[in-house]
Motif scaffolding. Structure first.
Motif, short mmCIF file in Angstrom:
data_model
loop_
_atom_site.label_atom_id
_atom_site.label_comp_id
_atom_site.label_asym_id
_atom_site.label_seq_id
_atom_site.Cartn_x
_atom_site.Cartn_y
_atom_site.Cartn_z
N GLY A 1 4.62 9.89 -6.60
CA GLY A 1 4.78 8.86 -7.83
C GLY A 1 4.58 7.38 -7.51
N VAL A 2 3.66 6.94 -6.39
CA VAL A 2 3.29 5.54 -6.33
C VAL A 2 2.16 5.07 -6.95
CG1 VAL A 2 3.07 3.71 -4.40
CG2 VAL A 2 4.71 5.59 -4.00
N ASP A 3 2.11 4.26 -7.89
CA ASP A 3 1.02 3.55 -8.50
C ASP A 3 0.56 2.62 -7.54
OD1 ASP A 3 -0.85 3.07 -10.36
OD2 ASP A 3 0.48 1.83 -11.71
N ALA A 4 -0.56 2.77 -6.94
CA ALA A 4 -1.14 1.83 -5.75
C ALA A 4 -2.71 2.03 -6.06
CB ALA A 4 -0.70 2.25 -4.54
N LYS A 5 -3.29 0.89 -5.55
CA LYS A 5 -4.80 0.92 -5.43
C LYS A 5 -5.02 0.68 -3.74
CE LYS A 5 -9.29 0.46 -6.69
NZ LYS A 5 -10.10 1.53 -7.04
N VAL A 6 -5.92 1.44 -3.31
CA VAL A 6 -6.01 1.22 -1.94
C VAL A 6 -7.62 0.89 -1.76
CG1 VAL A 6 -5.86 2.40 0.32
CG2 VAL A 6 -4.29 3.15 -1.29
N PHE A 7 -7.88 -0.06 -0.95
CA PHE A 7 -9.21 -0.27 -0.50
C PHE A 7 -9.43 -0.93 0.82
CE2 PHE A 7 -7.26 -4.01 -2.78
CZ PHE A 7 -7.72 -4.99 -1.88
N GLN A 8 -10.65 -0.70 1.35
CA GLN A 8 -10.93 -1.04 2.72
C GLN A 8 -11.20 -2.48 2.92
OE1 GLN A 8 -13.70 1.06 5.13
NE2 GLN A 8 -13.04 0.43 6.87
N GLU A 9 -10.52 -3.41 3.59
CA GLU A 9 -11.09 -4.86 3.62
C GLU A 9 -11.99 -5.11 4.71
OE1 GLU A 9 -7.28 -6.85 4.19
OE2 GLU A 9 -6.86 -7.02 2.02
N GLN A 10 -11.91 -4.34 5.59
CA GLN A 10 -12.82 -4.56 6.79
C GLN A 10 -13.03 -3.31 7.36
OE1 GLN A 10 -11.37 -7.54 9.89
NE2 GLN A 10 -9.94 -8.39 8.38
N SER A 11 -14.42 -3.12 7.96
CA SER A 11 -14.89 -2.02 8.65
C SER A 11 -15.44 -2.28 9.98
CB SER A 11 -15.83 -1.29 7.78
OG SER A 11 -16.25 -0.12 8.28
N ARG A 12 -15.11 -1.65 10.91
CA ARG A 12 -15.83 -1.64 12.18
C ARG A 12 -17.33 -1.23 12.27
NH1 ARG A 12 -14.11 1.97 15.84
NH2 ARG A 12 -15.00 0.62 17.59
N ALA A 13 -17.78 -0.59 11.10
CA ALA A 13 -18.96 0.13 11.00
C ALA A 13 -19.92 -0.98 10.41
CB ALA A 13 -19.01 1.38 9.85
N THR A 14 -19.52 -2.21 9.85
CA THR A 14 -20.12 -3.26 9.53
C THR A 14 -19.66 -4.52 10.06
OG1 THR A 14 -18.50 -3.78 7.64
CG2 THR A 14 -20.26 -2.28 6.88
N GLY A 15 -19.30 -4.47 11.33
CA GLY A 15 -19.35 -5.51 12.13
C GLY A 15 -17.87 -6.27 12.31
N ALA A 16 -16.92 -5.74 11.72
CA ALA A 16 -15.54 -6.20 11.91
C ALA A 16 -14.96 -5.76 13.25
CB ALA A 16 -14.57 -5.86 10.86
N ASN A 17 -13.96 -6.20 13.71
CA ASN A 17 -13.28 -5.86 15.01
C ASN A 17 -12.37 -4.71 14.99
OD1 ASN A 17 -14.72 -7.78 16.57
ND2 ASN A 17 -12.95 -9.21 16.31
N MET A 18 -12.15 -4.38 13.81
CA MET A 18 -11.09 -3.31 13.18
C MET A 18 -11.32 -2.75 11.92
SD MET A 18 -7.74 -5.59 13.33
CE MET A 18 -8.37 -6.72 14.47
N CYS A 19 -10.73 -1.96 11.60
CA CYS A 19 -10.83 -1.26 10.23
C CYS A 19 -9.45 -1.86 9.46
CB CYS A 19 -11.02 0.23 9.97
SG CYS A 19 -12.53 0.67 10.57
N VAL A 20 -9.53 -2.15 8.29
CA VAL A 20 -8.34 -2.66 7.71
C VAL A 20 -8.42 -2.13 6.19
CG1 VAL A 20 -6.72 -4.80 6.72
CG2 VAL A 20 -8.31 -4.62 9.16
N TRP A 21 -7.20 -1.66 5.76
CA TRP A 21 -7.04 -1.17 4.43
C TRP A 21 -5.77 -1.85 3.70
CZ3 TRP A 21 -8.20 1.78 8.58
CH2 TRP A 21 -9.31 2.71 8.41
N ASN A 22 -6.07 -2.31 2.49
CA ASN A 22 -5.00 -2.76 1.65
C ASN A 22 -4.50 -1.68 0.80
OD1 ASN A 22 -3.58 -4.37 -0.36
ND2 ASN A 22 -4.68 -6.04 0.53
N VAL A 23 -3.10 -1.45 0.79
CA VAL A 23 -2.68 -0.83 -0.16
C VAL A 23 -1.96 -1.71 -1.14
CG1 VAL A 23 -0.82 1.23 -0.45
CG2 VAL A 23 -2.08 0.95 1.53
N ARG A 24 -2.42 -1.95 -2.35
CA ARG A 24 -1.80 -2.74 -3.28
C ARG A 24 -0.93 -2.04 -4.35
NH1 ARG A 24 -6.18 -6.35 -5.26
NH2 ARG A 24 -5.84 -7.43 -3.39
N LEU A 25 0.28 -2.38 -4.25
CA LEU A 25 1.19 -1.69 -5.02
C LEU A 25 1.42 -2.46 -6.60
CD1 LEU A 25 4.04 -1.36 -2.37
CD2 LEU A 25 2.31 0.31 -3.05
N THR A 26 1.20 -1.59 -7.54
CA THR A 26 1.02 -2.07 -8.91
C THR A 26 2.17 -1.81 -9.70
OG1 THR A 26 -0.29 -0.25 -9.58
CG2 THR A 26 -1.38 -2.17 -9.08
#
Length: 157
Positions: free
Chosen positions: A132-157
């Protein structure tokens, strides 16, 4: 970095990512296709794992979302994320993983903005919808593309 424990899964995912990249015209479209795949997978994960029993019926606060994220991580990867941060991003929950399962030994150059691990965004977004949570989830950083870590943002709407 942990050893690849399921090379078949990672090989299938890499194949799917390659296909998505060859069939799309831009990175945003590719990211969305990976999130869509995650939505489909997330439905099965929610219905076929202990996530239902280990989580509250209704998730109403950011703290509830953070706890759900930790339970999903444990069910999927048998580990916790390095950080689940509710303080640095208002209205969001940020997930950090320094040894992401999806992009082990993947190195893509010139793919700025591409979320190689966006499948997890779709999985998490799907499970949040079941709760029942309205959220948009997206990846902000990916190790695959050169970042030091993978980071996801769960934006609650």
């Amino acid at each position: 970095m942990p050893k690849t424990e399921n090379p078949l899964l990672l090989s299938l995912y890499a194949h799917y990512v390659d296909r998505v990249l060859s069939e799309t015209s831009n990175i945003d479209e590719a990211n969305q296709k990976l999130r869509d795949l995650g939505h489909e997978i997330g439905q099965q994960i929610y219905l076929n794992t202990e996530i239902v029993e280990k989580t509250k019926d209704s998730v109403t606060t950011r703290e509830d979302v953070a706890k759900l994220i930790e339970i999903v991580y444990k069910a999927l990867y048998d580990k916790r994320p390095n950080d689940v941060d509710m303080k640095s991003a208002r209205g969001s929950v940020r997930i950090t993983d320094e040894s992401c399962v999806w992009c082990q030994d993947v190195n893509l150059e010139g793919m700025r903005g591409f979320g190689y691990c966006e499948v997890f965004s779709g999985i998490l977004e799907s499970i949040l919808q079941f709760k029942g949570v309205d959220a948009k989830v997206f990846q902000e950083q990916s190790r695959a593309t050169g970042a030091n870590m993978c980071v996801w943002n769960v934006r609650l709407t």
